[in-house]
Design a protein around this motif. Sequence first.
Motif, PDB file in Angstrom:
ATOM      1  N   UNK A  96       0.833  -1.216   0.000  1.00  0.00           N
ATOM      2  CA  UNK A  96       0.000   0.000   0.000  1.00  0.00           C
ATOM      3  C   UNK A  96       0.860   1.256   0.000  1.00  0.00           C
ATOM      4  N   UNK A  97       1.877   1.280   0.873  1.00  0.00           N
ATOM      5  CA  UNK A  97       2.747   2.452   0.910  1.00  0.00           C
ATOM      6  C   UNK A  97       3.533   2.589  -0.389  1.00  0.00           C
ATOM      7  N   UNK A  98       3.993   1.455  -0.935  1.00  0.00           N
ATOM      8  CA  UNK A  98       4.740   1.501  -2.195  1.00  0.00           C
ATOM      9  C   UNK A  98       3.907   2.055  -3.332  1.00  0.00           C
ATOM     10  N   UNK A  99       2.652   1.632  -3.421  1.00  0.00           N
ATOM     11  CA  UNK A  99       1.757   2.119  -4.475  1.00  0.00           C
ATOM     12  C   UNK A  99       1.528   3.615  -4.311  1.00  0.00           C
ATOM     13  N   UNK A 100       1.209   4.040  -3.076  1.00  0.00           N
ATOM     14  CA  UNK A 100       0.971   5.468  -2.821  1.00  0.00           C
ATOM     15  C   UNK A 100       2.215   6.287  -3.141  1.00  0.00           C
ATOM     16  N   UNK A 101       3.378   5.748  -2.802  1.00  0.00           N
ATOM     17  CA  UNK A 101       4.629   6.475  -3.019  1.00  0.00           C
ATOM     18  C   UNK A 101       4.930   6.634  -4.508  1.00  0.00           C
ATOM     19  N   UNK A 102       4.641   5.616  -5.317  1.00  0.00           N
ATOM     20  CA  UNK A 102       4.888   5.742  -6.754  1.00  0.00           C
ATOM     21  C   UNK A 102       3.937   6.747  -7.393  1.00  0.00           C
ATOM     22  N   UNK A 103       2.679   6.769  -6.932  1.00  0.00           N
ATOM     23  CA  UNK A 103       1.732   7.780  -7.424  1.00  0.00           C
ATOM     24  C   UNK A 103       2.234   9.176  -7.063  1.00  0.00           C
ATOM     25  N   UNK A 104       2.674   9.319  -5.818  1.00  0.00           N
ATOM     26  CA  UNK A 104       3.170  10.607  -5.316  1.00  0.00           C
ATOM     27  C   UNK A 104       4.385  11.077  -6.108  1.00  0.00           C
ATOM     28  N   UNK A 105       5.363  10.177  -6.325  1.00  0.00           N
ATOM     29  CA  UNK A 105       6.597  10.568  -7.013  1.00  0.00           C
ATOM     30  C   UNK A 105       6.330  10.918  -8.473  1.00  0.00           C
ATOM     31  N   UNK A 106       5.390  10.208  -9.102  1.00  0.00           N
ATOM     32  CA  UNK A 106       5.088  10.525 -10.492  1.00  0.00           C
ATOM     33  C   UNK A 106       4.437  11.901 -10.608  1.00  0.00           C
ATOM     34  N   UNK A 107       3.450  12.164  -9.763  1.00  0.00           N
ATOM     35  CA  UNK A 107       2.780  13.461  -9.807  1.00  0.00           C
ATOM     36  C   UNK A 107       3.718  14.579  -9.357  1.00  0.00           C
ATOM     37  N   UNK A 108       4.609  14.269  -8.422  1.00  0.00           N
ATOM     38  CA  UNK A 108       5.592  15.266  -7.971  1.00  0.00           C
ATOM     39  C   UNK A 108       6.535  15.627  -9.114  1.00  0.00           C
ATOM     40  N   UNK A 109       6.904  14.642  -9.936  1.00  0.00           N
ATOM     41  CA  UNK A 109       7.758  14.926 -11.094  1.00  0.00           C
ATOM     42  C   UNK A 109       7.040  15.837 -12.075  1.00  0.00           C
ATOM     43  N   UNK A 110       5.762  15.579 -12.294  1.00  0.00           N
ATOM     44  CA  UNK A 110       4.974  16.445 -13.176  1.00  0.00           C
ATOM     45  C   UNK A 110       4.963  17.873 -12.643  1.00  0.00           C
ATOM     46  N   UNK A 111       4.839  17.996 -11.313  1.00  0.00           N
ATOM     47  CA  UNK A 111       4.724  19.322 -10.704  1.00  0.00           C
ATOM     48  C   UNK A 111       6.054  20.055 -10.614  1.00  0.00           C
ATOM     49  N   UNK A 112       7.159  19.290 -10.519  1.00  0.00           N
ATOM     50  CA  UNK A 112       8.442  19.944 -10.210  1.00  0.00           C
ATOM     51  C   UNK A 112       9.477  19.856 -11.324  1.00  0.00           C
ATOM     52  N   UNK A 113       9.192  19.158 -12.422  1.00  0.00           N
ATOM     53  CA  UNK A 113      10.164  19.054 -13.518  1.00  0.00           C
ATOM     54  C   UNK A 113       9.687  19.880 -14.702  1.00  0.00           C
ATOM     55  N   UNK A 114      10.560  20.626 -15.265  1.00  0.00           N
ATOM     56  CA  UNK A 114      10.220  21.328 -16.503  1.00  0.00           C
ATOM     57  C   UNK A 114       9.685  22.726 -16.293  1.00  0.00           C
TER      58      UNK A 114
END
Length: 548
Positions: free
Chosen positions: A43-61
């Motif tokens: 559960x934590x791993x799934x939530x963390x991958x969702x978080x990191x992907x959306x964080x990349x969208x928000x913070x890259x570029x």
Amino acid sequence: MAKKESFIKGTLILTAAALVARVLGLAQRVPLEHMLGSVGNASFGIANTVYLMLLTVATAGIPSTLSKMVSERYALNRPGEAQRVYHAALLFAAMAGVIMTLLVYFGAPYYATYVAKVPESALAIRALAPALLLFPTIAMMRGYFQGRNNMAAGGISQIVEQFARVGTGLILAFVLLNMGYNDSWAAAGASFGGVLGSIGAFGVMLYYTVKMRKQDKVALLQSGPDAALPLLRIYKDIFTLSIPIVLSSLAVPVVNFIDSSIIKGLLIPQTGESQATYLLGILTSRAQSIAGIPPILAIALSTSLIPIISAAFARRDEEYLKQQVTLAMRIAILTGMPIVIALCVASYSVNGLIFSSLDSSGIIMILTFGTIFQITMMTSNSILLGISKAKVSMVNVMIGIVVKFGASYLLAPFFGIYGIIAATGLCFLVITLLNLRTLKKIVPFSILGSRWVSFLVAVVVSGGVGFGLNQAGIQLVHIMPDRLAFLVTCLIVGGAVVVVYLVLLIVLGVLREQELASYPRMLRRIFTPLMKLQPSRLRTRKHEVGSE
């Protein structure tokens, strides 16, 4: 001199922030892996991958694009335009934050149940959703401050964010478990640390905003009125520049997101639901955290050359560009490989040292081995961005992700979880090869040329030595406590692999004395004393970086 010192100080802060984020990420996964069961870890791993992907969208570029636009306007003495660009970015960030938060919160049950097939993970995903309210805004603020040559604001806010996220997440998980809540609630508590981390980071950025407000007012008064910039033009400029960078940066987060989404669906027919959930937890809580270690040093060293590459490309200095591209790729491979080798051959001991059980060491080994291709992918992506080929990098990443998806479905029925992991390595390898093909069309270069055989000999021999020492070292469990035995084994294997690898690189001529002047200072200090081991015929041979 003051500007140079300020730049160096800011760069060091940003580097430290990135290193702190990686180290604390591992520091969080280890105690959580011990506290939680298979459902909680998944559960934590799934939530963390969702978080990191959306964080990349928000913070890259977008933040780096904003930084460029702001710095250009201040250089032209147009602070009013810079402020309007910044305010437009903040408006977009606020709207994006609300939309992402609502999508994640209300979409979590569907994704957890029907896509990831771990319904219990919905709580952990929802617990992270409020963090997305603030992160787009924080990213824009960091970009603005970088555009104003204030690197400290973004770096310090990132460090505060990580300490708040990891510290409060671990405390909440521990408290919830001791209050009698199940794994799903404990994983949600750990995930909620991301919300508190975002609040800490936002507080730091507000502090720096207040400090800079007086400076902004003076600049606006001195410059006089600027021409009004239409919002649509600002957004067009931002997205035209940033979207390719965002998509290029998504390779690793998207691959991890794909794994979290498809593993259970692919493995349940072979292993059953409980074992599939367990393997998902192993991959996300153990293997991904260990596999995140090798890229840290290699990427930091190779990407430090990217501004030099950009300048050489702008000057159309093909010979110097050839040397620097060669050097960046060479450093990435040569510095990443010994860490990959050591972690692979000692995967059993690493598993026993820091995690709760010894099983599934093979998953850690195979995923970590594939990180050498992640290193080359990330370095070549950075080079393409440095020579204004972000769109090409974006297309290559998209092709790689399609390969990852297809290969996972093809290989999983035959090799199970190992087939899915192999598809990840294949994805990174395909992106690397596509990137190198593009780069060679722009500037002819060769990474190691005729030295590949010598390099592979160094890899195989150092790996063999490390494997033998690991097999001998794990016998120490019969004469001392298990974790102490694993610690001693890890230290011996790691030290031996690095020493044998470096000595062989020099003795076999993969590294040559004439090239050291072009290497970063830290590597020169390591390699120079060892050059006495190199045969004289290699030390006297004339050679330039990039000619092979």
